[in-house]
Scaffold this active site. Structure first.
Site, PDB file in Angstrom:
ATOM      1  N   TYR A 153       0.847  -1.185   0.000  1.00  0.00           N
ATOM      2  CA  TYR A 153       0.000   0.000   0.000  1.00  0.00           C
ATOM      3  C   TYR A 153       0.887   1.241   0.000  1.00  0.00           C
ATOM      4  O   TYR A 153       1.778   1.376   0.827  1.00  0.00           O
ATOM      5  CB  TYR A 153      -0.913   0.039   1.230  1.00  0.00           C
ATOM      6  CG  TYR A 153      -1.790   1.260   1.172  1.00  0.00           C
ATOM      7  CD1 TYR A 153      -2.968   1.231   0.445  1.00  0.00           C
ATOM      8  CD2 TYR A 153      -1.398   2.457   1.732  1.00  0.00           C
ATOM      9  CE1 TYR A 153      -3.744   2.355   0.318  1.00  0.00           C
ATOM     10  CE2 TYR A 153      -2.162   3.587   1.609  1.00  0.00           C
ATOM     11  CZ  TYR A 153      -3.346   3.546   0.898  1.00  0.00           C
ATOM     12  OH  TYR A 153      -4.104   4.665   0.759  1.00  0.00           O
ATOM     13  N   TRP A 155       2.225   5.061  -2.377  1.00  0.00           N
ATOM     14  CA  TRP A 155       2.366   5.766  -3.641  1.00  0.00           C
ATOM     15  C   TRP A 155       3.649   5.347  -4.340  1.00  0.00           C
ATOM     16  O   TRP A 155       4.660   6.052  -4.332  1.00  0.00           O
ATOM     17  CB  TRP A 155       2.317   7.264  -3.395  1.00  0.00           C
ATOM     18  CG  TRP A 155       0.931   7.742  -3.157  1.00  0.00           C
ATOM     19  CD1 TRP A 155       0.191   7.585  -2.026  1.00  0.00           C
ATOM     20  CD2 TRP A 155       0.102   8.434  -4.076  1.00  0.00           C
ATOM     21  NE1 TRP A 155      -1.050   8.140  -2.181  1.00  0.00           N
ATOM     22  CE2 TRP A 155      -1.136   8.678  -3.441  1.00  0.00           C
ATOM     23  CE3 TRP A 155       0.274   8.881  -5.388  1.00  0.00           C
ATOM     24  CZ2 TRP A 155      -2.182   9.339  -4.058  1.00  0.00           C
ATOM     25  CZ3 TRP A 155      -0.771   9.554  -5.985  1.00  0.00           C
ATOM     26  CH2 TRP A 155      -1.984   9.767  -5.333  1.00  0.00           C
TER      27      TRP A 155
END
Length: 809
Positions: A153, A155
C-alpha cells in the site's frame, strides 16, 4: 531534442535459453533495464519520463540528470516536478542490499525490539536474495501461506510494467498465496458506505457540465487547488485548469473548512469555518432548515429515494427526542445558527454541487459524512442533474475531467491468489492485526479472525509514515518474525526492516504510464541514467527471487523488460483496433511520438452519474437492495452495529473541540495534505526544504491568538503533544486558521530522538505520533487520522538535530 533508442544489443530470449540449457531460465544480464543506446552507454539529451507530479523531459548531461522541463500537454505544470533530480540524488538513497545485524546473526529468532535502532550490515545481492527466498520458504513450510503478508500500500512510482504491487503479488501468488489488504487509507470509509447508499459511485458530473450548469459550488472539506497538483497515475493537471475556468465564470463558491485553504484563496470563496470533525452536525442543521422551511424536494425524495421518513423522524427529534435544528448544530460545530440557515436557503435557491473531500471520512464515524452529504444533495433534489448533487472526487488528482477513449493496457499481471487463505484485511487495520493474531474484528457485515502474520514483505509504500499512532505501530511492528522492504530511500519503514533491498527510481529503468486518472493518454517513461549504486528494478529483484523459489519461467514468461513493454503495448494496440482508436506502432510511439493522446467524445465531456436512473428509475435501477438511493439502509440495520446506525447521524467522536478531551487538549490538529510533497514522498528532497521547513522541521501553522496565548513567536520550535505521543515542529503564525486549530500536515518523516524506543520524542514533525489507531466504525474500519486533539508549547530545551535524512551506512 535528442531521443534514445529503446532497444539495447541483446540476445533473444530463446537463444539465451538454448545456450544456457533447457533447465535454465533468463540470465540476470537479460533482466537489466534496457539501455537507451547501443552498447549500454546513456546518451546526453532530453529524455521523456513521468511522475506523480507531471510529465516531461529530464535533461541529461554526462550521465546525470541536471534539470526537468514539463511536457507541452501539461496544463498547469507543478514546480515539484522540476525538483525531481534532487530526489534521485538524495543522500537518503539506499545504495546496497542491507540486513539488520541482529537478523543476520540470528535470523527470525533475533531481538525484534532492535528494529528501528539496530545496526545494518551490507551484503551482496546473492546473499540478500538467498536470505529472502529462504525466509519465504521457511514461513510457508512452518506456518503456511496464511502467515505471509504482502504489503504494497502506498504511492509507488507510476508505470504499467514496473508496478511494484503486481511484481510482489505475482511472486507471492506463485509461491502459494499470501494475505492481502482491502480498501485504502484515502477512502476507507467512503468506498464502503456509498455502495449501500447509491450503488457505489463517488462522482457526479464532469467539469464541463459543472462549469456550464452549477450555480453554487460548495467545497466541504475539499481542497482541489492543492490536491489536483498530483496524481495516482501521471497527471496532466487538467483539474487545475478547470478550477480556474470555473473561477472565470464569476459564479459563487463557498469553502467549508476550519482552514481558509488553497482553494478558498484561489477562488476568493466565502469561508465558513466549523470545528473540525463536526461537519455532520452542521449538515444536519442545514437539512433541518430545509425540512422546517419546506425547501426540500419532496417529489425527488419520493420518486428516487427510500428511507427519508425514518431519517426525518431522526431529524425532527421524533425518534430520539433531540431536534437537529440549526441552533443545536451551532452548539456543536461553532458556526452561527443563522449562518447555517442562510446556507440552507442559498443552496435551495441555486443548482448546487457539494464537493465533499475525503478528509471528512477519515475521522471517527467517518461513514456518516459522505452519507449525510449525499442525503443533503437528495433533499435539495439536484442529484443526477448536470452540475448538481454531491461529488466526492473532483477535489483530487484531476478526477472530473472528461475520460479519454483509451484502450486497455493490461500492465504486468499480479496473477491469481489461491483459495483457502485468510480474507484480505482492511488496510488501516493491518498493523493492529499484526499485533493481535487470533482476535476477532468486524468489517462490512462480516466477522473475521486476525491471521497470525509471521512474515511481512513491503514494497512501494511507507507505513511508518501513513499509519496512525506511531508508538502503538512500533509495538505491533515487533510481532512478525521477518520484515522485508524494497525501497528507494532510507525511510523509517526501511529502518524498521530486517532485510532491505535497494530499488532504482523511474529515471533508471524503462516503462510507460497512463496519463491522468481519466486515461487521456499514454506516455513513454524512458531510462535517463544508469541505476545508481547497486539498485535494481522490482522486476529484476522478483525475477531473481522467483528463480530461487523455482518458478522464474512462470514469473517472467520468458520476457525481459523490453519484451514486457512491447507485449503490454501490443495488447493495448489490439484493444485500440477493436475500439477504432488510432495508435502508432510500438517503435513509432517509443522513438518518435513518446506521448499518445486519446480523443474525448462529446458524451464524455458532459457525463452525469446516475442520469439514466433519474430519467427512468424503474428501467435503470441502481445497485442497492431497493434499486433506489437509500437514506435508510435495512441491510446496515441488520448488522446491529452500535457505531454505525442505519441512517446518517451525528455520533460523538472519541475526542473533539467542545467535547471529549477538549479540556485537557484544547487544539484540534488539522493534518491537511502537504504543499510541497506527496504524503511522505519528497520529504527528503532538500531542494524543497527552504520553501517550507522551519529550522529543518515540519511547519506547524497556528492562529495569532492561539500563538499569543502560548507565548509562541513565528519561527519558534514548538512541542505538540497528547497522551499518544509528542513531536517537534516549527511555528508559522497564520490568519488562515480558525481559533483552536493548528495545522501539521501528514507526511513528515518520523525522526525518533531515541530510535526504536516507544514513546520517544519525534524531532521532525510526524503528525501520526499524535493520531489514534482506531477504525472509523465496525462497518468500514477506515482510518481516523483527522481525529486528533493536542496541546502546543514553546520548546525550551536543547533543540536536537534532525537525523531522519541521514544515510544508513
Amino acid at each position: 531534442m535528442s531521443t534514445h533508442s529503446f532497444f539495447a544489443s541483446r540476445r533473444s530470449v530463446l537463444k539465451g535459453l538454448t545456450a544456457l540449457g533447457a533447465g535454465t531460465l533468463i540470465a540476470p544480464a537479460l533482466l537489466r533495464p534496457a539501455h537507451a543506446a547501443v552498447g549500454g552507454m546513456m546518451a546526453d539529451g532530453d529524455v521523456i519520463n513521468g511522475s506523480h507530479y507531471g510529465f516531461g523531459y529530464a535533461k541529461v548531461e554526462g550521465g546525470r540528470i541536471v534539470g526537468m522541463t514539463a511536457h507541452e500537454k501539461d496544463h498547469v505544470p507543478n514546480k515539484m516536478f522540476e525538483t525531481l533530480p534532487d530526489w534521485v540524488y538524495s543522500p537518503t538513497r539506499i545504495k546496497y542490499p542491507m540486513v539488520r545485524k541482529g537478523f543476520l546473526q540470528n535470523g527470525h529468532e533475533s531481538d525484534r525490539t532492535e528494529r528501528g535502532k539496530g545496526e545494518f550490515v551490507r551484503v551482496s545481492w546473492e546473499e540478500a536474495l538467498d536470505l529472502v527466498a529462504a525466509e519465504l520458504k521457511r514461513v510457508k513450510e512452518t506456518h503456511g501461506n496464511g502467515s505471509i503478508y504482502g504489503g504494497s500500500y502506498g504511492w509507488k512510482t507510476p508505470g504499467l510494467f514496473h508496478n511494484c504491487f503486481n511484481n510482489l503479488y505475482r511472486t507471492l501468488n506463485l509461491h502459494g498465496g499470501f494475505v492481502n489488504d482491502v480498501q485504502t487509507y484515502s477512502t476507507g470509509a467512503i468506498r464502503v458506505i456509498m455502495p449501500y447508499v447509491n450503488g457505489g459511485p463517488t462522482t457526479s458530473s464532469t467539469w464541463p457540465a459543472i462549469i456550464e450548469n452549477t450555480e453554487l459550488l460548495v467545497f466541504w472539506g475539499a481542497n482541489p487547488a492543492l490536491n489536483c497538483r498530483i496524481g495516482w497515475k501521471v497527471p496532466d493537471h487538467a483539474g487545475l485548469k478547470y478550477l480556474n475556468d470555473f473561477k472565470a465564470t464569476g459564479k459563487q463558491t463557498i469553502v467549508v473548512d476550519p482552514i481558509r485553504n488553497d482553494t478558498a484563496q484561489l477562488l476568493e470563496s466565502d469561508w465558513i469555518a466549523p470545528r473540525q470533525g463536526t461537519d455532520v452536525a452542521m449538515m444536519l442543521g442545514v437539512a433541518h432548515t430545509l425540512l422546517e422551511e419546506d425547501l426540500h424536494d419532496k417529489a425527488f425524495l419520493a420518486d428516487y429515494c427510500v428511507g427519508f421518513e425514518e431519517f426525518s423522524a431522526y431529524l425532527t427529534g421524533e425518534s430520539d427526542g433531540t431536534a437537529k435544528t440549526a441552533d443545536w448544530a451551532s452548539e456543536i460545530c461553532g458556526v452561527d445558527a443563522e449562518q447555517i440557515r442562510e446556507l440552507a436557503r442559498l443552496m435551495a435557491s441555486k443548482r448546487t454541487m457539494i464537493n465533499m473531500g475525503w478528509s471528512i471520512q477519515r475521522q471517527h464515524h467517518g461513514e456518516q459524512g459522505p452519507w449525510m452529504a449525499f442525503t443533503l444533495a437528495c433533499m435539495l433534489g439536484y442529484t443526477a442533474l448536470p452540475g448538481g448533487g454531491a461529488d466526492f472526487q473532483i477535489h483530487y488528482a484531476n478526477y472530473g475531467t472528461p475520460k479519454g477513449t483509451a484502450p486497455i493496457f493490461p500492465g504486468f499481471p499480479a496473477g491469481e491468489t489461491p483459495e483457502g487463505l485468510p480474507a484480505p484485511i482492511p488496510v488501516s487495520r493491518v498493523p493492529w492485526v499484526m499485533g493481535n493474531a487470533g482476535a476477532e474484528y468486524d468489517y462490512d457485515g462480516t466477522r473475521y479472525t486476525a491471521p497470525d502474520l509471521r512474515l511481512v514483505y513491503w514494497v512501494g509504500g511507507n507505513p511508518m509514515h501513513h499509519h496512525q499512532d506511531r508508538n502503538k505501530h512500533i509495538e505491533y511492528w515487533q510481532k512478525p518474525e521477518t520484515i522485508i522492504v524494497n525501497e528507494i530511500n532510507w525511510t523509517q519503514t526501511a529502518r524498521f526492516a530486517d532485510i532491505v533491498l535497494p530499488v532504482c527510481t523511474n529515471f533508471e529503468k524503462n516503462d510507460m504510464s497512463m496519463v491522468s486518472e481519466q486515461n487521456v493518454g499514454i506516455v513513454a517513461m524512458k531510462q535517463a541514467i544508469e541505476p545508481l549504486f547497486e539498485s535494481k528494478s522490482d522486476f529484476e529483484i522478483f525475477a531473481e527471487i522467483s528463480k530461487r523459489l523455482g518458478f522464474e519461467r512462470e514469473f517472467t514468461e520468458g520476457r525481459d523488460e523490453a519484451g514486457w513493454l512491447e507485449h503490454i503495448y501490443a495488447e493495448g494496440l489490439k484493444d485500440a483496433e477493436k475500439k477504432g482508436v488510432e495508435m502508432p506502432d510500438f517503435e513509432t510511439f517509443w522513438n518518435e511520438t513518446f506521448y499518445q493522446e486519446f480523443p474525448v467524445t462529446e458524451a464524455a465531456k458532459y457525463e452525469v452519474t446516475h442520469a439514466s436512473f433519474r430519467e427512468d428509475p424503474l428501467l435503470n435501477p441502481i445497485a442497492t437492495p431497493s434499486g433506489m438511493f437509500e437514506i435508510y439502509s435495512r441491510r446496515i440495520e441488520g448488522y446491529n452495529y452500535d457505531d454505525c446506525p442505519p441512517h446518517p447521524a451525528w455520533m460523538e467522536p472519541i475526542e473533539r473541540l467542545g467535547g471529549a478531551m477538549s479540556d485537557k487538549y484544547p487544539l484540534h490538529v488539522n493534518t491537511q495534505h502537504p504543499t510541497y510533497r506527496l504524503h511522505s514522498q519528497l520529504d527528503n528532497n532538500t531542494a524543497l526544504h527552504d520553501a517550507y521547513k522551519v529550522q529543518g522541521r515540519e511547519p506547524m501553522y497556528i492562529s495569532p491568538a492561539d500563538a499569543e496565548a502560548r507565548g509562541i513567536a513565528d519561527g519558534d520550535i514548538v512541542r505538540i503533544f497528547n497522551d499518544r505521543g509528542q513531536c517537534l515542529a516549527g511555528a508559522v503564525i497564520s490568519d488562515t486558521l480558525s481559533p483552536n486549530h493548528i495545522r501539521l500536515s501528514e507526511g513528515g518523516w518520523y525522526d525518533p530522538a531515541e530510535p526504536g524506543v516507544i514513546g520517544t520524542l519525534c524531532k521532525q514533525g510526524d503528525v501520526n505520533v499524535l493520531a489514534p489507531d482506531i477504525g472509523t466504525s465496525s462497518l468500514a474500519q477506515g482510518n481516523c487520522g483527522h481525529t486528533i486533539l493536542a496541546e502546543v508549547e514553546k520548546y525550551t530545551g536543547d533543540v536536537p538535530s534532525v537525523t531522519t535524512y541521514d544515510p544508513v551506512v
